[in-house]
Design an enzyme around this catalytic site. Structure first.
Site, PDB file in Angstrom:
ATOM      1  N   ARG A  85     -18.480  -2.098 -40.332  1.00 62.19           N
ATOM      2  CA  ARG A  85     -17.590  -2.826 -41.233  1.00 62.19           C
ATOM      3  C   ARG A  85     -18.344  -4.020 -41.833  1.00 62.19           C
ATOM      4  O   ARG A  85     -19.037  -4.738 -41.105  1.00 62.19           O
ATOM      5  CB  ARG A  85     -16.406  -3.360 -40.416  1.00 62.19           C
ATOM      6  CG  ARG A  85     -15.140  -3.475 -41.232  1.00 62.19           C
ATOM      7  CD  ARG A  85     -13.906  -3.249 -40.378  1.00 62.19           C
ATOM      8  NE  ARG A  85     -13.617  -4.369 -39.494  1.00 62.19           N
ATOM      9  CZ  ARG A  85     -12.592  -5.189 -39.664  1.00 62.19           C
ATOM     10  NH1 ARG A  85     -11.795  -5.059 -40.690  1.00 62.19           N
ATOM     11  NH2 ARG A  85     -12.365  -6.136 -38.809  1.00 62.19           N
ATOM     12  N   SER A 149     -22.429  -4.852 -30.962  1.00 65.31           N
ATOM     13  CA  SER A 149     -21.761  -4.636 -29.673  1.00 65.31           C
ATOM     14  C   SER A 149     -22.553  -3.767 -28.705  1.00 65.31           C
ATOM     15  O   SER A 149     -22.158  -2.644 -28.376  1.00 65.31           O
ATOM     16  CB  SER A 149     -20.403  -4.019 -29.931  1.00 65.31           C
ATOM     17  OG  SER A 149     -19.745  -4.767 -30.914  1.00 65.31           O
ATOM     18  N   ASP A 203     -19.037  -8.061 -29.498  1.00 65.21           N
ATOM     19  CA  ASP A 203     -17.643  -7.953 -29.961  1.00 65.21           C
ATOM     20  C   ASP A 203     -16.643  -8.650 -29.026  1.00 65.21           C
ATOM     21  O   ASP A 203     -15.593  -9.121 -29.466  1.00 65.21           O
ATOM     22  CB  ASP A 203     -17.229  -6.486 -30.217  1.00 65.21           C
ATOM     23  CG  ASP A 203     -17.531  -5.549 -29.064  1.00 65.21           C
ATOM     24  OD1 ASP A 203     -18.103  -6.002 -28.070  1.00 65.21           O
ATOM     25  OD2 ASP A 203     -17.183  -4.352 -29.156  1.00 65.21           O
TER      26      ASP A 203
END
Ligand code: BGC
Length: 463
Positions: A85, A149, A203
């Site tokens: 994203r 992450s 994350d």
């Protein structure tokens, strides 16, 4: 005749129960898991035991949370599951304090996940380029926060050495390298735009910060999606791997590796062992493999195959499709356990998998899914109980209120997962009043906020 059939059915039921009993843990056993998690946390934090510890308790160099005076435009990247994203985050301070976000989601093709590091980072930069074009911002040098992450050894806010890939990623030439360098080099290779890479965060930390912006009690971040991990604020005097005793620092626990030293062997089932052995990283991330979305479907599938081989399901006939790895997606678990899903619809799912099922089969599969997801949520709750109790003890308090920021498809979409986590934490950490706050904005917003804090501190230093 009737008695013979009834006898056979009862015997089959007993065999199924025996196999599934491995997934039923009593509270004493869960308390033991909590205790072991706590011990592993200590090992990861202490200098003497850190290098051999399974749960690494990684320092993140994120010490300050937003004080809400931050403002500006930031770019954030979020590389998590199979999607990537890119976000534009606008932050306003003062009376009109607000955060506005625009984002685009890009797929990470298998070739990029499993190819070379250059290919992966070139793909990432290609997506950024497309996004900047779309936003009409190619000429601004925006400060960037990167949610990455994976287990990394953070040396500075903008220096992060990838220790190992997890969750299906295996791009070559990245492990042991600084992820920020890999990104900066790829930006340079493309030569189309510049970015000011300020912060790289896990994350868990992004989620905690994102929730913490609106909720001062939020000091834990939990992810229960494709992967599973937690992070929280630890007092500096316990973080022996970093100099200094003042204040607090966010710790990326990397608790997915809990059990990699064998300390969970008594609670792992034969099915967990099989899933681990056939995974891309055998022996690694054992706790994560018992909990997260990437693996639960696989565990259920292995049980179904075992039942079928023993003639306890699908009239003893396995389909070729059921044997395909990854065919039984974890989202099926959420569907199957949803009360609204009629048994008839379930039979349609089996048909897709090439299986001829009866009504009884549907009931059995539903039971298997229930048992597997319940244990996963309980194990996750046991880990979380260890974390909140540690926060309470750090403060020398008899009782404490802690809020946990959480994201992840399993938590969000599964009909019972969240309730079981909550109940488990309540039972195993009775002195902590824990609320779970779902972050709708994801961890990218947190990465942008951490970047904004760093920019504020940097600017203050320049004046
Ligand atoms: C990674 C963690 C991450 C978690 C959740 C795990 O596989 O090792 O760094 O926080 O997945 O996305």
């Amino acid at each position: 005749m009737v008695t013979a059939v009834a006898y056979r059915l009862a015997k089959q039921q007993k065999m199924r129960e025996e196999i599934l009993s491995a997934f039923l843990l009593r509270d004493e056993q869960l308390l033991e898991v909590k205790k072991r998690m706590r011990m592993q946390m200590e090992r990861g934090l202490k200098k003497e035991t850190h290098s051999a510890a399974a749960v690494k308790m990684l320092a993140t160099y994120v010490r300050s949370t937003p004080d809400r005076t931050e403002k500006g435009d930031f770019l954030a990247l979020d590389l998590g599951g199979t999607n990537f994203r890119v976000l534009m985050v606008k932050i306003w301070s003062g009376k009109c304090r607000a955060v506005e976000m625009h984002n685009k989601i890009y797929a990470i093709p298998m070739d990029a996940m499993e190819g070379t590091g250059e290919e992966l980072f070139d793909h990432i930069v290609h997506c950024i380029s497309d996004f900047l074009e779309y936003m009409g911002m190619k000429d601004c040098v925006l400060p960037l926060g990167f949610t990455f992450s994976f287990p990394c050894e953070q040396r500075k806010l903008d220096q992060d050495i990838l220790l190992k890939w997890t969750r299906g990623f295996k791009a070559t030439g990245c492990e042991g390298e600084d992820v920020v360098d890999l990104l900066r080099e790829a930006i340079r290779r493309r030569g189309e735009f510049e970015l000011d890479v300020v912060a790289i965060v896990n994350d868990t930390i992004g989620t905690m910060t994102s929730c913490g912006y609106d909720d001062p009690f939020c000091e834990v971040g939990l992810i229960v999606g494709t992967g599973c991990n937690a992070g929280y604020m630890e007092v500096m005097k316990n973080v022996e791997m970093v100099e200094g005793d003042e204040g607090r620092m966010c710790i990326n626990m990397e608790w997915g590796a809990f059990g990699d030293d064998g300390c969970l062997d008594d609670v792992r089932t034969e099915f967990d062992r099989d899933v681990d052995q056939l995974s891309l990283n055998p022996g690694k991330q054992r706790y994560e493999k018992m909990i997260s979305g990437m693996y639960l479907g696989e565990i259920v599938c292995n049980i179904l195959i075992s039942f079928t081989k023993r003639g306890l399901l699908f009239r003893g006939k396995i389909s070729e499709r059921l044997k395909t790895r990854g065919i039984f997606e974890t989202k099926f678990l959420s569907h199957i356990e949803s009360d609204w899903l009629a048994l008839l619809q379930l039979r349609a799912i089996f048909q897709q998998l090439g299986l001829q099922s009866t009504c009884d089969d549907s009931i059995i599969v539903k039971e298997v899914c229930g048992v597997v997801s319940r244990l996963a949520a309980q194990l996750c709750g046991a880990g979380m109980a260890a974390v909140v109790d540690k926060i309470r003890e750090n403060r020398n308090l008899e009782h404490i209120k802690v809020n946990v920021g959480i994201i992840g498809t399993l938590y969000k979409l599964h009909p019972h997962f969240s309730t079981v986590i909550h109940q488990t934490v309540e039972r195993l950490a009775p002195k902590c009043l824990v609320s779970f706050v779902q972050s709708e904005d994801g961890s990218g917003k947190g990465a942008a906020l951490i970047t904004a804090v760093a920019c504020r501190i940097r600017e203050a230093g320049q004046h």
